[in-house]
Write an enzyme that holds these catalytic residues in place. Structure first.
Site, short mmCIF file in Angstrom:
data_model
loop_
_atom_site.label_atom_id
_atom_site.label_comp_id
_atom_site.label_asym_id
_atom_site.label_seq_id
_atom_site.Cartn_x
_atom_site.Cartn_y
_atom_site.Cartn_z
CB SER A 1 12.81 -6.18 66.54
OG SER A 1 13.59 -7.33 66.40
CG ASP B 1 14.49 -10.23 69.10
OD1 ASP B 1 13.89 -11.24 69.47
OD2 ASP B 1 14.27 -9.67 68.01
CG ASP C 1 9.99 -9.28 67.98
OD1 ASP C 1 11.22 -9.46 68.12
OD2 ASP C 1 9.43 -9.23 66.87
CG ASP D 1 11.65 -11.81 65.52
OD1 ASP D 1 12.59 -11.46 66.27
OD2 ASP D 1 11.29 -11.15 64.53
#
Length: 453
Positions: free
Chosen positions: A104, A247, A249, A251
């Site tokens: 993340s 960020d 990833d 999400d």
């Protein structure tokens, strides 16, 4: 107490806490459980879809995890570099499980394993079951035709992009009185560095990019959703309408408005809540936020006759409450925002598009839409500790927290919680007087250090 899983899967230093051996065992444990679950659903080997972000350790962990899953009898589909929400969509599309290899917002030396199924992150009980299998040290190995294969599935990216674009049959997001909208985008050298700009450009948005050249080591490095200084400067330099940061990833996302001011998840929820209310789709006239959301958000929503329910930190817990109470909008101050009418998880790209829709709907700059949202002074303090559990159970700490609550009264809040992904105790204070909450935060931090000594 769980050993491997935190609030967002398994996470640690790649090659140390998160080794290739552990990734193999996790893949093998997933195979054991998924074979049992899918035995009546599919012909041949059950499926597992794997995605990853751009950090250098992803290939090592992907190969190890895939080997463990294939040895256990799963057919593994390698989706390549892909945002977590894109992989979530792929697992929902195919009715299968998936693993996202990402840490993340953390820097490159960290990595993690997030396990998904049918579009959702696994509930705590399912993660606990996988952890039990992994820690048993047993390995489930198939032979002959039972052995799984590892196949390239690069078409996953196209499947996700077509699904997102399918939500815009007109082929663009229309802004009244503007021929073009300019966005500066910072994908943080992470998983969204190709997908996000491609989608916005197809929808008629002019996209200028910064931090879009991943090299395996520069993911989240002074960039992305937690480091917006470059983005803010570029928005002002180019006279852009928005800045958007993701960020690693993707999400979550954070906006920068036309004046170069940061617009966090709280403010994004406030703007989109008003938009959803106008459209008549804000179920129960309520949203779900966490204990970390600013009191200003709650005040603003209340003034606009919208309710807010709080839950513990973590987008999985936001989602649980949304599903339990039939809410369509929820999220976190950090930029994880869930629109359940559109996606099953926090999706930075979906959030970006929904915010753009909301701004177009109101016909005002983002800065004008958010200037009425109050923001109480808030301080976050992270204290590195050796034993999070001992600190949280300390009688001295509990007594100090109660004293602080009394001092703050109804005009402030204090929250002490262990990080779910790092060896930290997180202290959050909120109130009308910044000097007061800073002083209290330092006092609590000192007591945390003493309790850990």
């Amino acid at each position: 107490m769980r050993i491997l899983f935190g609030t967002d899967g398994i996470r640690g230093i790649a090659g140390a806490e998160l080794s290739a051996e552990l990734a193999f065992k996790v893949g093998n444990a997933i195979a054991l459980i998924e074979k049992e679950r899918q035995r009546h659903k599919v012909a041949g080997n059950p499926q597992l879809f794997v995605g990853k972000d751009t950090r250098v350790s992803c290939d090592m962990l992907c190969n190890a995890l895939s080997a463990g899953a294939a040895a256990g009898g799963l057919c593994v589909y390698d989706c390549g570099v892909l945002p977590t929400p894109a992989l979530a969509y792929i697992t929902r599309l195919h009715g299968s499980a998936g693993v996202m290899i990402s840490a993340s917002h953390n820097t490159y030396e960290f990595n993690g394993l997030k396990i998904l199924r049918d579009g959702f992150k696994l509930p705590d009980a399912e993660e606990a079951r996988i952890e039990k299998v992994v820690l048993s040290d047993g390995v489930d190995v198939c032979t002959h035709a039972g052995i799984g294969r590892v196949l390239d599935y690069s078409q996953a990216r196209g499947e996700y992009v077509r699904w997102v674009l399918g939500k815009y049959p007109d082929g663009r997001i229309g802004f009244p009185g503007k021929s073009a909208v300019r966005v500066v985008m910072d994908p943080g050298n992470g998983a969204a560095y190709r997908i996000a700009p491609e989608v916005l450009r197809v929808l008629g948005v002019e996209v200028l990019l910064v931090n879009d050249e991943p090299d395996g080591f520069n993911i989240n490095l002074e960039c992305g959703s937690q480091h917006t200084h470059t983005l803010r400067r570029k928005v002002l330099e180019t006279k852009a309408d928005f800045g958007i940061a993701y960020d690693g990833d993707a999400d979550r996302c954070i906006f920068v408005d036309d004046r170069g001011k940061l617009t966090d998840g709280d403010k994004l929820m406030a703007v989109t809540a008003l938009y959803y209310r106008d459209k008549g789709i804000l179920t129960g006239n309520q949203i779900v936020a966490t204990v970390m959301s600013n009191l200003g958000l709650e005040t603003f929503l209340k003034e606009n006759h919208i309710g807010m329910e709080r839950t513990r930190v973590g987008d999985r817990y936001v989602l649980e409450k949304m599903l339990a109470n039939d809410r369509v909008l929820g999220g976190e101050q950090s930029g994880h925002v869930i629109f359940l009418d559109r996606s099953t998880t926090g999706d930075g790209l979906i959030t970006s598009l929904t915010v753009l829709e909301a701004v177009a709907h109101f016909g005002l700059p983002l800065s004008r839409l958010t200037e009425r949202i109050p923001e109480y002074p808030q301080i976050l303090r992270n204290v590195k500790v050796n034993d999070r559990e001992r600190v949280m159970e300390s009688a001295a700490i509990k007594e100090a927290i109660e004293e602080c609550k009394g001092a703050l009264g109804d005009d402030g809040r204090i929250l002490l919680r262990p990080s779910g992904t790092e060896p930290l105790i997180r202290i959050m204070l909120e109130g009308k007087d910044m000097d007061v909450i800073c002083r209290i935060a330092e006092e609590i931090a000192a007591k945390v250090e003493r309790a850990d000594a």
